[in-house]
Design a protein around this motif. Structure first.
Motif, mmCIF file in Angstrom:
data_model
loop_
_atom_site.group_PDB
_atom_site.id
_atom_site.type_symbol
_atom_site.label_atom_id
_atom_site.label_comp_id
_atom_site.label_asym_id
_atom_site.label_seq_id
_atom_site.Cartn_x
_atom_site.Cartn_y
_atom_site.Cartn_z
ATOM 1 N N LEU A 92 0.802 -1.231 -0.128
ATOM 2 C CA LEU A 92 0.076 0.188 0.025
ATOM 3 C C LEU A 92 1.018 1.247 -0.057
ATOM 4 O O LEU A 92 1.820 1.418 0.671
ATOM 5 C CB LEU A 92 -0.880 0.112 1.233
ATOM 6 N N SER A 93 0.637 2.224 -0.574
ATOM 7 C CA SER A 93 0.905 3.625 -0.653
ATOM 8 C C SER A 93 0.708 4.086 0.736
ATOM 9 O O SER A 93 -0.081 3.905 1.460
ATOM 10 C CB SER A 93 0.456 4.601 -1.679
ATOM 11 N N ASN A 94 1.276 5.427 1.016
ATOM 12 C CA ASN A 94 0.953 6.175 2.258
ATOM 13 C C ASN A 94 -0.355 6.361 2.370
ATOM 14 O O ASN A 94 -0.998 6.214 3.392
ATOM 15 C CB ASN A 94 1.833 7.207 2.394
ATOM 16 N N ALA A 95 -1.002 7.080 1.276
ATOM 17 C CA ALA A 95 -2.466 7.265 1.330
ATOM 18 C C ALA A 95 -3.351 6.081 1.529
ATOM 19 O O ALA A 95 -4.335 6.114 2.268
ATOM 20 C CB ALA A 95 -2.896 7.959 0.035
ATOM 21 N N GLU A 96 -2.859 4.960 0.898
ATOM 22 C CA GLU A 96 -3.812 3.821 1.088
ATOM 23 C C GLU A 96 -3.693 3.280 2.596
ATOM 24 O O GLU A 96 -4.873 2.755 3.104
ATOM 25 C CB GLU A 96 -3.208 2.731 -0.016
ATOM 26 N N HIS A 97 -2.452 3.414 2.989
ATOM 27 C CA HIS A 97 -2.367 2.770 4.343
ATOM 28 C C HIS A 97 -3.188 3.709 5.360
ATOM 29 O O HIS A 97 -3.799 3.027 6.140
ATOM 30 C CB HIS A 97 -0.698 3.018 4.876
ATOM 31 N N ALA A 98 -2.978 4.940 5.091
ATOM 32 C CA ALA A 98 -3.888 6.005 6.048
ATOM 33 C C ALA A 98 -5.344 5.406 5.832
ATOM 34 O O ALA A 98 -6.173 5.481 6.876
ATOM 35 C CB ALA A 98 -3.585 7.171 5.711
ATOM 36 N N HIS A 99 -5.888 5.360 4.676
ATOM 37 C CA HIS A 99 -7.440 5.014 4.282
ATOM 38 C C HIS A 99 -7.753 3.543 4.986
ATOM 39 O O HIS A 99 -8.634 3.687 5.590
ATOM 40 C CB HIS A 99 -7.486 4.936 2.881
ATOM 41 N N LEU A 100 -6.728 2.659 5.027
ATOM 42 C CA LEU A 100 -7.242 1.446 5.546
ATOM 43 C C LEU A 100 -7.254 1.558 7.212
ATOM 44 O O LEU A 100 -8.039 1.038 7.937
ATOM 45 C CB LEU A 100 -5.805 0.366 5.464
ATOM 46 N N THR A 101 -6.392 2.293 7.696
ATOM 47 C CA THR A 101 -6.251 2.527 9.337
ATOM 48 C C THR A 101 -7.659 3.427 9.500
ATOM 49 O O THR A 101 -8.432 2.999 10.580
ATOM 50 C CB THR A 101 -5.309 3.497 9.490
ATOM 51 N N HIS A 102 -8.090 4.308 8.583
ATOM 52 C CA HIS A 102 -9.305 5.208 8.808
ATOM 53 C C HIS A 102 -10.764 4.018 8.778
ATOM 54 O O HIS A 102 -11.372 4.224 9.751
ATOM 55 C CB HIS A 102 -9.577 6.232 8.183
ATOM 56 N N LEU A 103 -10.452 2.999 8.027
ATOM 57 C CA LEU A 103 -11.530 2.146 7.870
ATOM 58 C C LEU A 103 -11.611 1.116 8.971
ATOM 59 O O LEU A 103 -12.592 0.961 9.527
ATOM 60 C CB LEU A 103 -11.645 1.464 6.565
ATOM 61 N N ALA A 104 -10.509 0.780 9.390
ATOM 62 C CA ALA A 104 -10.556 -0.283 10.170
ATOM 63 C C ALA A 104 -10.426 0.007 12.111
ATOM 64 O O ALA A 104 -11.114 -0.688 12.724
ATOM 65 C CB ALA A 104 -9.181 -1.178 10.052
ATOM 66 N N LEU A 227 -15.279 4.499 -11.570
ATOM 67 C CA LEU A 227 -13.893 4.835 -10.938
ATOM 68 C C LEU A 227 -14.049 4.719 -9.372
ATOM 69 O O LEU A 227 -13.236 4.180 -8.508
ATOM 70 C CB LEU A 227 -13.752 6.447 -11.113
ATOM 71 N N TRP A 228 -15.321 4.703 -8.693
ATOM 72 C CA TRP A 228 -15.615 4.745 -7.505
ATOM 73 C C TRP A 228 -15.433 2.982 -7.132
ATOM 74 O O TRP A 228 -15.157 2.972 -6.026
ATOM 75 C CB TRP A 228 -17.074 5.216 -7.328
ATOM 76 N N ALA A 229 -15.867 2.216 -7.953
ATOM 77 C CA ALA A 229 -15.905 0.697 -7.543
ATOM 78 C C ALA A 229 -14.451 0.252 -7.665
ATOM 79 O O ALA A 229 -14.078 -0.730 -7.263
ATOM 80 C CB ALA A 229 -16.533 0.051 -8.886
ATOM 81 N N THR A 230 -13.208 1.222 -8.178
ATOM 82 C CA THR A 230 -11.861 0.815 -8.050
ATOM 83 C C THR A 230 -11.563 0.865 -6.532
ATOM 84 O O THR A 230 -10.444 0.133 -6.351
ATOM 85 C CB THR A 230 -11.091 1.468 -8.870
ATOM 86 N N HIS A 231 -12.124 1.706 -5.687
ATOM 87 C CA HIS A 231 -11.589 1.916 -4.437
ATOM 88 C C HIS A 231 -10.134 2.607 -4.297
ATOM 89 O O HIS A 231 -9.504 2.313 -3.290
ATOM 90 C CB HIS A 231 -11.603 0.767 -3.722
ATOM 91 N N ASP A 232 -9.633 3.113 -5.304
ATOM 92 C CA ASP A 232 -8.449 3.837 -5.359
ATOM 93 C C ASP A 232 -8.398 5.100 -4.499
ATOM 94 O O ASP A 232 -9.505 5.902 -4.642
ATOM 95 C CB ASP A 232 -8.184 4.108 -6.687
ATOM 96 N N VAL A 233 -7.383 5.257 -3.656
ATOM 97 C CA VAL A 233 -7.037 6.608 -2.734
ATOM 98 C C VAL A 233 -5.609 6.873 -3.160
ATOM 99 O O VAL A 233 -4.618 6.244 -3.339
ATOM 100 C CB VAL A 233 -7.317 6.102 -1.552
ATOM 101 N N LYS A 234 -5.565 8.377 -3.257
ATOM 102 C CA LYS A 234 -4.413 8.885 -3.262
ATOM 103 C C LYS A 234 -4.424 10.458 -2.783
ATOM 104 O O LYS A 234 -5.436 10.912 -2.902
ATOM 105 C CB LYS A 234 -3.740 8.827 -4.722
ATOM 106 N N GLU A 235 -3.334 10.976 -2.556
ATOM 107 C CA GLU A 235 -3.094 12.313 -2.274
ATOM 108 C C GLU A 235 -2.343 12.995 -3.123
ATOM 109 O O GLU A 235 -1.324 12.649 -3.437
ATOM 110 C CB GLU A 235 -2.787 12.862 -0.638
ATOM 111 N N LYS A 236 -2.441 14.033 -3.533
ATOM 112 C CA LYS A 236 -1.351 14.860 -4.602
ATOM 113 C C LYS A 236 -1.577 16.221 -4.068
ATOM 114 O O LYS A 236 -2.504 17.154 -4.226
ATOM 115 C CB LYS A 236 -1.906 14.681 -6.198
#
Length: 303
Positions: A92-104, A227-236
């Motif tokens: 996971l990228s940093n953004a994905e890691h943060a997203h996983l933490t927010h969800l879990a 695009l919503w169904a891909t569950h992709d997250v990122k910060e730019k």
């Protein structure tokens, strides 16, 4: 521009955090192949793409039963260490890691109400008005556009002429044909917007306005649904945008995003051109035309 009223949207049902966690983990696992993570692939037929649950559990150092419960949306009592191990296993990228933490592991401390009205400080509005050569605006939760200066209106169109619910980047990009023409790389802009909304949904799944926005876009835009169904997250926080302006033609602009220290849910976004470039000259033209450029641009790009 003065701060604009909060967009009014009908309340929607809260997003299901357990379902979001389940789908996020499933889609991240599906994009990995055994050879990507150093596991042997014996050529056996795989019923689903990507790693199997038992393979991911092995990489993360947890039991298959434990990981299965987590992927089914049961993140109760999961430790930060286990989440870190799973994030590493999933690459996971940093953004994905943060997203996983927010969800879990949603934060338990008292948060600002999800549907609260977003306010832009008076001093920040004055700063926007004083920047007369650089397009700048403040964006908040749900990609709501909260305040902007004259140059932003000249570049993107006068948002003050739009109904309050439409002063939102997701709404503009997916439902306003003018913005499909404005952004040369529209697909990339659309992907970025959905990723931002996904991050917001992970932090605030109980936000009724966010749920209503996602529901409206899902009904009206097939591209948003995909695009919503891909569950992709990122910060730019910075990058390049190419625009096709109806008056000055193509511009290549750099953008910078500054998250506010006293309100992490708001960011100041600025656009600038390389000194001496044709894009810099085009921005100077827009600055000199001012309000006339905004009005003419709206007329030129009207259907």
């Amino acid at each position: 521009m003065d701060e604009q009223p909060e967009p009014v949207q009908a309340a929607g049902p809260a997003l299901d955090r357990r379902a979001e966690l389940s789908e996020f983990l499933r889609t991240r696992r599906a994009r990995l192949k055994p050879e990507d993570v150093g596991l042997p692939d014996f050529g056996r037929h795989r019923r689903v793409p990507g790693l199997r649950r038992e393979e991911l559990a092995q990489l993360a150092g947890v039991s298959v039963a434990y990981y299965t419960r987590l992927e089914q949306g049961n993140g109760r009592n999961v430790s930060a260490e286990v989440l870190d191990s799973i994030a590493r296993a999933l690459r996971l990228s940093n953004a994905e890691h943060a997203h996983l933490t927010h969800l879990a592991k949603p934060k338990q401390h008292k948060k600002k109400p999800a549907g609260r009205t977003q306010q832009v400080r008076g001093g920040l509005r004055q700063l926007l008005d004083s920047i007369d050569t650089v397009p700048a605006y403040v964006v908040g939760r749900r990609t709501d556009i909260l305040a902007w200066n004259r140059m932003a209106a000249a570049l993107f169109g006068d948002w003050g002429e739009l109904p309050a619910p439409e002063r939102n980047w997701a709404h503009l990009v997916f439902l306003n044909p003018r913005y499909r023409e404005l952004f040369v790389e529209w697909d990339r802009k659309a992907s970025d917007i959905v990723s931002y909304l996904r991050m917001d949904a992970g932090c605030h799944p109980d936000d009724p306005r966010l749920s209503a926005l996602v529901g409206e876009l899902s009904v009206k835009s097939e591209e948003f649904r995909r695009l919503w169904a891909t569950h992709d997250v990122k910060e730019k926080g910075h990058g390049i945008k190419r625009l096709q302006h109806p008056l000055v033609g193509e511009l290549t602009l750099s953008f910078e995003t500054f998250r506010l220290a006293d309100d992490g849910e708001q960011s100041l976004v600025t656009y600038h051109a390389e000194p001496g470039s044709p894009s810099a000259q085009a921005l100077r033209l827009l600055a000199s035309w001012g309000t006339d450029a905004t009005r003419a641009g709206t007329q030129a790009s009207a259907p």
